[in-house]
Design a protein around this motif. Structure first.
Motif, mmCIF file in Angstrom:
data_model
loop_
_atom_site.group_PDB
_atom_site.id
_atom_site.type_symbol
_atom_site.label_atom_id
_atom_site.label_comp_id
_atom_site.label_asym_id
_atom_site.label_seq_id
_atom_site.Cartn_x
_atom_site.Cartn_y
_atom_site.Cartn_z
ATOM 1 N N PHE A 41 41.591 4.412 22.549
ATOM 2 C CA PHE A 41 42.942 3.977 22.235
ATOM 3 C C PHE A 41 42.935 3.136 20.965
ATOM 4 C CE2 PHE A 41 46.494 1.006 22.510
ATOM 5 C CZ PHE A 41 47.526 1.925 22.445
ATOM 6 N N ASN A 78 42.481 5.393 17.925
ATOM 7 C CA ASN A 78 43.673 6.181 17.635
ATOM 8 C C ASN A 78 44.823 5.313 17.146
ATOM 9 O OD1 ASN A 78 42.440 8.617 18.221
ATOM 10 N ND2 ASN A 78 42.812 8.357 20.389
ATOM 11 N N ARG A 133 48.216 12.086 17.811
ATOM 12 C CA ARG A 133 48.622 12.176 19.211
ATOM 13 C C ARG A 133 47.877 13.338 19.841
ATOM 14 N NH1 ARG A 133 53.965 14.309 22.057
ATOM 15 N NH2 ARG A 133 53.627 15.989 20.640
ATOM 16 N N MET A 172 44.822 14.555 17.952
ATOM 17 C CA MET A 172 45.780 13.472 18.120
ATOM 18 C C MET A 172 46.835 13.580 17.024
ATOM 19 S SD MET A 172 44.967 11.883 20.693
ATOM 20 C CE MET A 172 44.331 10.410 21.373
ATOM 21 N N TYR A 218 50.912 2.648 27.179
ATOM 22 C CA TYR A 218 50.758 3.786 26.273
ATOM 23 C C TYR A 218 49.413 4.485 26.520
ATOM 24 C CZ TYR A 218 50.488 6.522 22.010
ATOM 25 O OH TYR A 218 50.357 7.552 21.122
ATOM 26 N N LEU A 249 48.839 8.333 27.986
ATOM 27 C CA LEU A 249 48.079 9.340 27.248
ATOM 28 C C LEU A 249 47.232 10.185 28.194
ATOM 29 C CD1 LEU A 249 47.143 10.418 24.421
ATOM 30 C CD2 LEU A 249 45.296 8.748 24.579
ATOM 31 N N TYR A 250 46.688 9.539 29.210
ATOM 32 C CA TYR A 250 45.836 10.239 30.169
ATOM 33 C C TYR A 250 46.624 10.869 31.305
ATOM 34 C CZ TYR A 250 41.852 8.480 27.684
ATOM 35 O OH TYR A 250 40.944 8.238 26.704
ATOM 36 N N GLN A 295 48.760 13.192 32.030
ATOM 37 C CA GLN A 295 49.321 14.372 31.378
ATOM 38 C C GLN A 295 50.555 14.935 32.060
ATOM 39 O OE1 GLN A 295 47.763 16.271 28.392
ATOM 40 N NE2 GLN A 295 47.632 14.051 28.233
#
Length: 127
Positions: free
Chosen positions: A12, A15, A29, A36, A59, A63-64, A66
């Motif tokens: 994280f 990114n 992303r 990403m 956040y 992201l994980y 889904q």
């Protein structure tokens, strides 16, 4: 094997740094092709939320998560890690999930995720 908390915090942070340093309309992303990417509005949102640790944590969790059901399953973790270039087996992901799954449902909910990340930061091992 790296802990789930350490890996998520590291990825994280990487990114978020890439997103903050991007000057174009697209930053980063997780997309279906495994890269990403962020749209400009998502990039703006990320920049606004990165100063708030609680929002950063949400956040990262999202992201994980889904399928957006409020849980990170071993299959979701496996998918995301492999898209990020981390090759691991589903069994590895099951073990990572099990290590933080306090209610025994086979998934990580946001409260478990938050506790895991808080424990890592409190122990000084958040990277």
């Amino acid at each position: 094997m790296q802990s789930l908390a350490s890996y998520i915090k590291k990825k994280f942070s990487e990114n978020a740094s890439k997103a903050r340093s991007s000057a174009g309309a697209t930053a980063w992303r997780l997309g279906p092709e495994g890269k990403m990417k962020l749209t400009l509005p998502e990039f703006a949102h990320l920049c606004r939320t990165t100063s708030n640790p609680a929002q950063e944590l949400r956040y990262a969790f999202d992201l994980y998560d889904q399928d957006k059901n409020g849980l990170i399953s071993s299959s979701e973790l496996h998918l995301v890690l492999n898209r990020l270039g981390i090759k691991c087996s589903v069994d590895d992901c099951v073990k990572m999930i099990r290590s933080v799954d306090s209610d025994g449902d086979g998934n990580v909910n946001f409260q478990e995720f938050e506790k895991m990340m808080s424990n890592k930061l409190a122990n000084g091992s958040g990277s």
